[in-house]
Design a protein around this motif. Structure first.
Motif, PDB file in Angstrom:
ATOM      1  N   TRP A 102      33.233  27.669  36.068  1.00 37.08           N
ATOM      2  CA  TRP A 102      34.056  28.386  36.719  1.00 37.08           C
ATOM      3  C   TRP A 102      35.390  28.173  36.417  1.00 37.08           C
ATOM      4  O   TRP A 102      35.887  26.948  36.312  1.00 37.08           O
ATOM      5  N   GLY A 103      36.365  29.230  36.109  1.00 31.18           N
ATOM      6  CA  GLY A 103      37.709  28.765  36.157  1.00 31.18           C
ATOM      7  C   GLY A 103      38.380  28.858  37.387  1.00 31.18           C
ATOM      8  O   GLY A 103      37.610  28.801  38.602  1.00 31.18           O
ATOM      9  N   GLN A 104      39.605  28.298  37.510  1.00 23.19           N
ATOM     10  CA  GLN A 104      40.466  28.155  38.756  1.00 23.19           C
ATOM     11  C   GLN A 104      40.706  29.419  39.501  1.00 23.19           C
ATOM     12  O   GLN A 104      41.297  29.242  40.788  1.00 23.19           O
ATOM     13  N   GLY A 105      40.811  30.543  38.805  1.00 19.91           N
ATOM     14  CA  GLY A 105      41.165  31.817  39.421  1.00 19.91           C
ATOM     15  C   GLY A 105      42.644  32.403  39.214  1.00 19.91           C
ATOM     16  O   GLY A 105      43.445  31.413  38.861  1.00 19.91           O
ATOM     17  N   THR A 106      42.777  33.525  39.182  1.00 17.61           N
ATOM     18  CA  THR A 106      44.240  34.164  39.012  1.00 17.61           C
ATOM     19  C   THR A 106      44.100  35.173  40.203  1.00 17.61           C
ATOM     20  O   THR A 106      43.160  36.098  40.379  1.00 17.61           O
ATOM     21  N   GLN A 107      45.310  35.141  41.159  1.00 22.31           N
ATOM     22  CA  GLN A 107      45.758  36.224  41.857  1.00 22.31           C
ATOM     23  C   GLN A 107      45.853  37.353  41.449  1.00 22.31           C
ATOM     24  O   GLN A 107      46.949  37.713  40.628  1.00 22.31           O
ATOM     25  N   VAL A 108      45.296  38.422  42.047  1.00 14.55           N
ATOM     26  CA  VAL A 108      45.523  40.067  41.725  1.00 14.55           C
ATOM     27  C   VAL A 108      46.140  40.783  42.939  1.00 14.55           C
ATOM     28  O   VAL A 108      45.120  40.481  43.972  1.00 14.55           O
ATOM     29  N   THR A 109      47.290  41.305  43.331  1.00 17.50           N
ATOM     30  CA  THR A 109      47.651  41.715  44.373  1.00 17.50           C
ATOM     31  C   THR A 109      48.092  43.270  44.097  1.00 17.50           C
ATOM     32  O   THR A 109      48.936  43.470  43.251  1.00 17.50           O
ATOM     33  N   VAL A 110      47.500  44.065  44.858  1.00 18.08           N
ATOM     34  CA  VAL A 110      47.796  45.732  44.644  1.00 18.08           C
ATOM     35  C   VAL A 110      48.440  46.020  45.806  1.00 18.08           C
ATOM     36  O   VAL A 110      47.739  46.025  46.999  1.00 18.08           O
ATOM     37  N   ALA A 163      42.578  40.332  45.374  1.00 17.70           N
ATOM     38  CA  ALA A 163      41.771  39.270  45.199  1.00 17.70           C
ATOM     39  C   ALA A 163      42.134  38.225  44.555  1.00 17.70           C
ATOM     40  O   ALA A 163      43.091  38.451  43.464  1.00 17.70           O
ATOM     41  N   ILE A 164      41.391  37.110  44.564  1.00 25.07           N
ATOM     42  CA  ILE A 164      41.654  36.019  43.435  1.00 25.07           C
ATOM     43  C   ILE A 164      40.544  36.197  42.641  1.00 25.07           C
ATOM     44  O   ILE A 164      39.346  36.417  43.168  1.00 25.07           O
ATOM     45  N   TYR A 165      40.723  36.564  41.222  1.00 23.47           N
ATOM     46  CA  TYR A 165      39.782  36.820  40.125  1.00 23.47           C
ATOM     47  C   TYR A 165      39.389  35.646  39.503  1.00 23.47           C
ATOM     48  O   TYR A 165      40.140  34.836  38.942  1.00 23.47           O
ATOM     49  N   TYR A 166      37.861  35.360  39.355  1.00 25.05           N
ATOM     50  CA  TYR A 166      37.177  34.124  38.660  1.00 25.05           C
ATOM     51  C   TYR A 166      36.721  34.432  37.417  1.00 25.05           C
ATOM     52  O   TYR A 166      35.844  35.583  37.461  1.00 25.05           O
ATOM     53  N   CYS A 167      36.883  33.971  36.405  1.00 29.99           N
ATOM     54  CA  CYS A 167      35.982  33.833  35.160  1.00 29.99           C
ATOM     55  C   CYS A 167      34.635  32.790  35.244  1.00 29.99           C
ATOM     56  O   CYS A 167      35.029  31.895  35.874  1.00 29.99           O
ATOM     57  N   ALA A 168      33.506  33.206  35.049  1.00 33.85           N
ATOM     58  CA  ALA A 168      32.444  32.384  35.047  1.00 33.85           C
ATOM     59  C   ALA A 168      31.550  32.449  33.921  1.00 33.85           C
ATOM     60  O   ALA A 168      31.417  33.425  33.204  1.00 33.85           O
ATOM     61  N   ALA A 169      30.840  31.473  33.490  1.00 29.96           N
ATOM     62  CA  ALA A 169      29.858  31.224  32.353  1.00 29.96           C
ATOM     63  C   ALA A 169      28.592  30.550  32.734  1.00 29.96           C
ATOM     64  O   ALA A 169      28.563  29.852  33.723  1.00 29.96           O
ATOM     65  N   GLY A 170      27.538  31.278  32.345  1.00 33.54           N
ATOM     66  CA  GLY A 170      26.050  30.848  32.662  1.00 33.54           C
ATOM     67  C   GLY A 170      25.254  31.425  31.728  1.00 33.54           C
ATOM     68  O   GLY A 170      25.433  32.043  30.725  1.00 33.54           O
ATOM     69  N   TRP A 171      23.840  31.201  31.986  1.00 32.62           N
ATOM     70  CA  TRP A 171      23.006  31.692  31.061  1.00 32.62           C
ATOM     71  C   TRP A 171      21.878  32.714  31.683  1.00 32.62           C
ATOM     72  O   TRP A 171      21.008  33.252  30.911  1.00 32.62           O
ATOM     73  N   THR A 172      22.137  33.340  32.849  1.00 35.89           N
ATOM     74  CA  THR A 172      21.406  34.470  33.501  1.00 35.89           C
ATOM     75  C   THR A 172      22.198  35.826  33.460  1.00 35.89           C
ATOM     76  O   THR A 172      23.622  35.555  33.953  1.00 35.89           O
TER      77      THR A 172
END
Length: 122
Positions: free
Chosen positions: A112-120, A92-101
């Protein structure tokens, strides 16, 4: 505003490991709950893991529990996701996210970040 940049994705064989990193800049990083989400082709974005402000509490999706470990370093404004025993279904594409909840829903996070691809591969 918080800017997030992911890195560390790549191609790995099933059973292998990868470590993702997310670098944050902008407002005080330690104020935010941080999370990782992923999105596979044709599927909705799904929750992977989250960590509280201090890094003392983590929560994982059942699908990754026991295989993935999330961490954060507030001094360096980074979060990490150590992924072991990877499976093809982790692709999948993995995304980092920041919030308060403490949410497992994408709408619970504001940045949100732009994402990074992980392929297994099998």
């Amino acid at each position: 505003q918080v800017q997030l940049v992911e890195s560390g994705g790549g191609v790995v064989q099933a059973g292998g490991s990868l470590r993702l990193s997310c670098a944050a800049s902008g407002r005080t990083f330690s104020n935010y709950v941080m999370a990782w989400f992923r999105q596979a082709p044709g599927k909705e974005r799904e929750f992977v893991a989250r960590i509280n402000w201090s890094g003392g509490t983590t929560f994982y999706a059942d699908s990754v529990k026991g295989r993935f470990t999330m961490s954060r370093d507030n001094a360096k404004n980074t979060v990490g996701l150590q992924m072991n025993s990877l499976k093809p279904e982790d692709t999948a594409i993995y995304y980092c996210a920041a919030g308060w909840t403490f949410s497992r829903e994408p709408r619970g996070y504001d940045y949100w970040g732009q994402g990074t691809q992980v392929t297994v591969s099998s």
